[in-house]
Design a protein around this motif. Structure first.
Motif, short mmCIF file in Angstrom:
data_model
loop_
_atom_site.label_atom_id
_atom_site.label_comp_id
_atom_site.label_asym_id
_atom_site.label_seq_id
_atom_site.Cartn_x
_atom_site.Cartn_y
_atom_site.Cartn_z
N GLU A 139 0.83 -1.20 0.00
CA GLU A 139 0.00 0.00 0.00
C GLU A 139 0.87 1.26 0.00
O GLU A 139 0.58 2.23 -0.72
N ASN A 140 1.95 1.26 0.77
CA ASN A 140 2.84 2.42 0.76
C ASN A 140 3.57 2.56 -0.57
O ASN A 140 3.81 3.69 -1.02
N ALA A 141 3.92 1.45 -1.20
CA ALA A 141 4.57 1.54 -2.51
C ALA A 141 3.65 2.21 -3.52
O ALA A 141 4.10 3.03 -4.34
N VAL A 142 2.37 1.87 -3.48
CA VAL A 142 1.42 2.51 -4.39
C VAL A 142 1.28 4.00 -4.06
O VAL A 142 1.25 4.85 -4.97
N LYS A 143 1.19 4.33 -2.78
CA LYS A 143 1.14 5.74 -2.38
C LYS A 143 2.33 6.51 -2.93
O LYS A 143 2.19 7.60 -3.50
N ILE A 144 3.51 5.95 -2.74
CA ILE A 144 4.74 6.63 -3.18
C ILE A 144 4.75 6.77 -4.69
O ILE A 144 5.11 7.83 -5.24
N ARG A 164 -4.67 -7.91 2.29
CA ARG A 164 -6.07 -7.95 2.70
C ARG A 164 -6.64 -6.59 3.10
O ARG A 164 -7.78 -6.52 3.56
N THR A 165 -5.87 -5.51 3.00
CA THR A 165 -6.44 -4.18 3.22
C THR A 165 -7.33 -3.83 2.04
O THR A 165 -7.36 -4.54 1.03
N GLY A 181 -17.53 -10.45 -0.68
CA GLY A 181 -18.38 -9.74 0.26
C GLY A 181 -17.78 -8.50 0.87
O GLY A 181 -18.44 -7.83 1.68
N PHE A 182 -16.55 -8.15 0.52
CA PHE A 182 -15.86 -7.04 1.17
C PHE A 182 -15.84 -5.77 0.32
O PHE A 182 -15.22 -4.78 0.73
N GLY A 183 -16.48 -5.77 -0.85
CA GLY A 183 -16.46 -4.60 -1.70
C GLY A 183 -17.36 -3.48 -1.15
O GLY A 183 -18.02 -3.66 -0.12
N PRO A 184 -17.39 -2.30 -1.80
CA PRO A 184 -16.73 -1.99 -3.07
C PRO A 184 -15.23 -1.80 -2.90
O PRO A 184 -14.74 -1.56 -1.79
N TYR A 185 -14.52 -1.92 -4.01
CA TYR A 185 -13.07 -1.91 -3.99
C TYR A 185 -12.51 -0.56 -4.40
O TYR A 185 -13.22 0.34 -4.86
N ALA A 186 -11.21 -0.41 -4.25
CA ALA A 186 -10.55 0.85 -4.57
C ALA A 186 -10.53 1.08 -6.08
O ALA A 186 -10.43 0.13 -6.86
#
Length: 455
Positions: A139-144, A164-165, A181-186
């Motif tokens: 997640e941090n790599a994508v942010k950067i 799993r975030t 069942g965990f959507g909606p997604y980013a």
């Protein structure tokens, strides 16, 4: 006392010992307590409750000693109770357990980052940040990448797994159990075909160049290369089935990224730290990523992960934009420094290659005797077999895969299943597993395939 192949003493007898059914009565009693305290969404491969572990064995509350072909999902490559790790963590715990690096820093965080900057691929200037888990690193790599490029789109691949975030669950390909069942997604995440040699329509020889050309074409036409911040890929896919992309695919994708200002992110969370016979799996084809994410094998089981990248990229983010309360905890940092010492001093990359040289010929011979084994693949101590109903159709056989795993478990061998279709047995033995346990584990696996049920 016995000795593991790197020379250090093991506290535990390095032997398989099955004295009860598996799981035994005490483990079953603990499982009942667990059901009242822990939700069923948290699963376990094998509900044996551990009291001790080290070298190549795991000991449960019933006195069974199981051969470990899982390493806590590629985490305990240097062993579950490595003496160097234990000593450094013990000494640090007596000094202080936490200050928060963002409040009052300490040398071990800096030392871990210096080491990561030194050992990750490429001789360019680098920077690293430390976080808690592989998902947090990705997640941090994508942010950067988004910050550094000013772009939003992220490209990932079929069969990929990244966490799993919310964001990393979006990056992950498989629905059940990770996304259902965990959507909606980013938003702004795009999935591309992977060069999967065993299942490529025109065969493995054409797989690498055809898949790379297809990916380049789809990025260009569907997304627009100028809109893509990063391509995120596992050099060998983990939860997707230990899929090793066809030769030439990774270098071609990396070159496409360079030509279009896209950052190439190597997710080495499961493949890093000597697991594949190289320190990092992308080294196998000389790929130098812009950003590397690491976790799992970095700290001998303590929670630690990292993003390492080109200094000009990492330095773009504004002060305070990266970090977290527990990131780079001092206990975990000391453990990581011990792991790096163990890998380098005990030549564990070479040991991983020897494990592969032992396992692959035996698994290929097993496949020659059992046509339900459609594919044998992997490198170093990251090996898998794909199980199918029919070698002609390559139809996955998840039920048979689960049955083979169950037979191994009952005989005292811990193995893991994986794969998009649930039909892959993966093997991740500790890099310090004694040779005799490696062979005994393979003997058990061979027996599990004898007179197998019809898929």
């Amino acid at each position: 006392m016995t000795s593991h192949p790197t020379g250090g003493p093991d506290r535990l007898p390095q032997e398989r010992r099955v004295v009860t059914e598996i799981p035994g009565p005490r483990s079953q009693a603990l499982q009942e307590r667990r059901a009242a305290a822990v939700p069923p969404g948290v699963g376990s491969v094998l509900p044996v409750y551990v009291t001790d572990a080290g070298g190549g064995v795991i000991v449960d509350v019933d006195g069974n000693s199981l051969i470990d072909f899982g390493s806590g999902i590629a985490v305990t490559g240097v062993g579950n109770a490595n003496p160097r790790v234990a000593a450094r963590v013990r000494a640090q715990a007596e000094r202080f357990t936490h200050t928060c690096f963002m409040v009052a820093p300490y040398e071990s965080y800096v030392a871990v980052c210096e080491n990561l900057n030194r050992i990750t691929p490429g001789d360019h200037a680098k920077r690293s940040i430390l976080v808690n888990s592989g998902a947090e690193a990705v997640e941090n790599a994508v942010k950067i990448a988004r910050y550094a490029t000013g772009r939003q789109a992220v490209v990932v691949f079929e069969h990929g797994y990244h966490g799993r975030t919310l964001l990393t669950m979006t990056l992950t390909a498989k629905n059940m159990p990770y996304k259902h069942g965990f959507g909606p997604y980013a938003p702004e995440v795009y999935r591309m075909p992977l060069a999967y040699p065993y299942r490529w329509p025109t065969g493995p020889d054409n797989c690498g160049p055809e898949a790379a050309a297809q990916v380049a074409g789809e990025i260009t036409s569907r997304i627009g290369a100028s809109n893509v911040a990063a391509v995120v890929i596992e050099p060998i896919q983990g939860e997707g089935g230990f899929i090793e992309p066809a030769p030439g695919f990774l270098p071609a994708i990396a070159e496409f990224c360079r030509a279009n200002g896209i950052l190439f992110v190597a997710d080495e969370v499961q493949t890093g730290f000597a697991r594949t016979g190289d320190l990092f799996a992308c080294e196998h084809e000389g790929v130098v990523p812009d950003l590397v994410t690491t976790a799992k094998g970095i700290a001998g089981g303590l929670p630690l992960a990292a993003v390492t990248g080109r200094a000009d990229i990492m330095d773009k983010v504004h002060g305070g934009g990266l970090g977290g309360t527990y990131g780079g905890n001092p206990l975990a940092c000391e453990a990581a420094l011990a792991v790096l010492e163990e890998i380098e001093n005990e030549k564990l990359t070479e040991r991983a290659r020897r494990i592969g040289e032992t396992m692959l010929p035996r698994l290929r011979a097993l496949a020659a005797r059992h046509d339900v084994i459609g594919d044998v693949r992997g490198r170093g101590a990251m090996i898998a077999i794909e199980i199918v109903r029919d070698p002609a159709t390559k139809e996955p056989a998840p039920e048979l895969t689960a049955e083979i795993a169950r037979r191994c478990h009952a005989a005292g061998l811990l193995v893991l299943t994986t794969g998009t279709y649930g039909n892959v047995l993966r093997f991740l033995p500790p890099l310090v597993i004694p040779e005799h346990l490696l062979h005994e584990g393979l003997d058990i696996l061979e027996t599990a395939f004898t007179d197998h049920p019809t898929p």
